[in-house]
Design a protein around this motif. Structure first.
Motif, PDB file in Angstrom:
ATOM      1  N   THR A  14     119.297 -36.129  23.549  1.00  0.00           N
ATOM      2  CA  THR A  14     119.329 -35.283  22.402  1.00  0.00           C
ATOM      3  C   THR A  14     118.438 -35.761  21.102  1.00  0.00           C
ATOM      4  O   THR A  14     117.838 -34.988  20.575  1.00  0.00           O
ATOM      5  CB  THR A  14     120.821 -35.422  22.009  1.00  0.00           C
ATOM      6  OG1 THR A  14     121.308 -36.588  21.601  1.00  0.00           O
ATOM      7  CG2 THR A  14     121.735 -34.847  22.995  1.00  0.00           C
ATOM      8  N   ARG A  17     115.221 -34.316  22.097  1.00  0.00           N
ATOM      9  CA  ARG A  17     115.213 -32.872  21.729  1.00  0.00           C
ATOM     10  C   ARG A  17     114.908 -32.456  20.232  1.00  0.00           C
ATOM     11  O   ARG A  17     114.270 -31.573  19.778  1.00  0.00           O
ATOM     12  CB  ARG A  17     116.305 -32.022  22.339  1.00  0.00           C
ATOM     13  CG  ARG A  17     116.321 -31.752  23.701  1.00  0.00           C
ATOM     14  CD  ARG A  17     117.312 -31.023  24.281  1.00  0.00           C
ATOM     15  NE  ARG A  17     118.843 -31.358  24.007  1.00  0.00           N
ATOM     16  CZ  ARG A  17     119.559 -31.950  24.962  1.00  0.00           C
ATOM     17  NH1 ARG A  17     119.007 -32.080  26.101  1.00  0.00           N
ATOM     18  NH2 ARG A  17     120.896 -32.205  24.646  1.00  0.00           N
ATOM     19  N   ALA A  18     115.536 -33.529  19.495  1.00  0.00           N
ATOM     20  CA  ALA A  18     115.472 -33.380  17.896  1.00  0.00           C
ATOM     21  C   ALA A  18     114.001 -33.823  17.671  1.00  0.00           C
ATOM     22  O   ALA A  18     113.553 -33.054  16.942  1.00  0.00           O
ATOM     23  CB  ALA A  18     116.402 -34.457  17.399  1.00  0.00           C
ATOM     24  N   LYS A  21     111.690 -30.994  18.086  1.00  0.00           N
ATOM     25  CA  LYS A  21     111.813 -29.823  17.121  1.00  0.00           C
ATOM     26  C   LYS A  21     111.044 -30.192  15.972  1.00  0.00           C
ATOM     27  O   LYS A  21     110.441 -29.278  15.188  1.00  0.00           O
ATOM     28  CB  LYS A  21     113.404 -29.632  16.419  1.00  0.00           C
ATOM     29  CG  LYS A  21     114.157 -28.777  17.625  1.00  0.00           C
ATOM     30  CD  LYS A  21     113.786 -27.539  18.001  1.00  0.00           C
ATOM     31  CE  LYS A  21     114.344 -26.699  19.006  1.00  0.00           C
ATOM     32  NZ  LYS A  21     113.905 -25.695  19.094  1.00  0.00           N
ATOM     33  N   VAL A 114     115.965 -34.983  11.081  1.00  0.00           N
ATOM     34  CA  VAL A 114     116.189 -34.160  12.469  1.00  0.00           C
ATOM     35  C   VAL A 114     116.860 -35.336  13.444  1.00  0.00           C
ATOM     36  O   VAL A 114     116.268 -36.372  13.497  1.00  0.00           O
ATOM     37  CB  VAL A 114     114.896 -33.596  13.035  1.00  0.00           C
ATOM     38  CG1 VAL A 114     115.352 -33.041  14.273  1.00  0.00           C
ATOM     39  CG2 VAL A 114     114.155 -32.840  11.989  1.00  0.00           C
ATOM     40  N   GLY A 116     119.621 -35.713  16.687  1.00  0.00           N
ATOM     41  CA  GLY A 116     120.395 -35.159  18.002  1.00  0.00           C
ATOM     42  C   GLY A 116     121.605 -35.114  17.555  1.00  0.00           C
ATOM     43  O   GLY A 116     122.519 -35.657  16.782  1.00  0.00           O
ATOM     44  N   THR A 117     122.767 -34.127  18.390  1.00  0.00           N
ATOM     45  CA  THR A 117     124.147 -34.002  18.288  1.00  0.00           C
ATOM     46  C   THR A 117     124.717 -35.216  18.519  1.00  0.00           C
ATOM     47  O   THR A 117     125.714 -35.530  17.968  1.00  0.00           O
ATOM     48  CB  THR A 117     124.560 -32.757  19.127  1.00  0.00           C
ATOM     49  OG1 THR A 117     124.080 -33.081  20.306  1.00  0.00           O
ATOM     50  CG2 THR A 117     123.890 -31.505  18.655  1.00  0.00           C
ATOM     51  N   SER A 133     125.480 -38.411  13.511  1.00  0.00           N
ATOM     52  CA  SER A 133     124.805 -37.204  13.109  1.00  0.00           C
ATOM     53  C   SER A 133     125.852 -36.358  12.139  1.00  0.00           C
ATOM     54  O   SER A 133     125.192 -35.927  11.205  1.00  0.00           O
ATOM     55  CB  SER A 133     124.519 -36.204  14.521  1.00  0.00           C
ATOM     56  OG  SER A 133     125.612 -36.050  15.004  1.00  0.00           O
ATOM     57  N   LEU A 145     118.636 -31.094  10.138  1.00  0.00           N
ATOM     58  CA  LEU A 145     118.691 -30.307  11.350  1.00  0.00           C
ATOM     59  C   LEU A 145     119.168 -31.127  12.530  1.00  0.00           C
ATOM     60  O   LEU A 145     118.635 -32.175  13.015  1.00  0.00           O
ATOM     61  CB  LEU A 145     117.221 -29.902  11.732  1.00  0.00           C
ATOM     62  CG  LEU A 145     117.099 -29.078  12.859  1.00  0.00           C
ATOM     63  CD1 LEU A 145     117.856 -27.629  12.853  1.00  0.00           C
ATOM     64  CD2 LEU A 145     115.444 -28.672  13.235  1.00  0.00           C
ATOM     65  N   VAL A 147     120.147 -31.242  16.078  1.00  0.00           N
ATOM     66  CA  VAL A 147     119.791 -30.476  17.507  1.00  0.00           C
ATOM     67  C   VAL A 147     120.653 -30.932  18.656  1.00  0.00           C
ATOM     68  O   VAL A 147     120.819 -31.989  18.814  1.00  0.00           O
ATOM     69  CB  VAL A 147     117.967 -30.835  17.564  1.00  0.00           C
ATOM     70  CG1 VAL A 147     117.841 -29.999  18.960  1.00  0.00           C
ATOM     71  CG2 VAL A 147     117.301 -30.349  16.525  1.00  0.00           C
TER      72      VAL A 147
END
Length: 147
Positions: A14, A17-18, A21, A114, A116-117, A133, A145, A147
């Motif tokens: 995650t 992935r962040a 973004k 940014v 991750g969840t 997060s 944000l 993500v």
């Protein structure tokens, strides 16, 4: 809009992935600089001494965790460059992740964080957000944000 984006990474999927973004935003706004930050939990000398039997060549936990965090940041920087990022800097800090992320964002005057969840410390408890997060989103002075 954004000049500096802080992407917090911990080696989890995650967090990558962040970071992805953040890279997408940099493609839209080429002047954006991405700060990649990995925070490891600091261990006191007392915590390090709690082992009953220690080999003579045992590393201090902070040293081991610091080296791992550096590897995480280096991997994230490589990932960012492979995915087209241009202005990327990496940092490693010790402390409570949520507090360090928020403080670092303020110090670097980040316009966006940014994350991750859920990260590597999250269990599969069905919660939408991990504790880091959640804390970052509620304590940061800039937009976050997740993500």
């Amino acid at each position: 809009m954004f000049n500096r984006i802080l992407a917090a990474v911990d080696g989890s999927k995650t967090s990558l992935r962040a970071l992805d973004k953040a890279i997408e935003l940099q493609r839209l706004l080429p002047e954006v600089e991405i700060f990649i930050l990995c925070v490891y939990k600091h261990h006191s000398l007392f915590e390090a001494s709690l082992s009953i039997g220690r080999p003579d060549d045992m590393d201090i936990p902070d040293k081991v965790l610091s080296e791992y965090a550096k590897e995480v940041v280096n991997h994230a920087k490589e990932f960012a460059k492979e995915h087209g990022a241009t202005k990327v800097r990496g940092f490693v800090k010790a402390g409570r992740p949520s507090k360090v992320i928020v403080k670092f964002a303020q110090e670097k005057d980040a316009d966006l964080i940014v994350v991750g969840t859920k990260g590597t410390n999250s269990d599969k408890d069905g919660m939408f957000l991990g504790s880091v997060s959640h804390r970052v989103a509620s304590q940061a002075k800039c937009p976050v944000l997740v993500v």
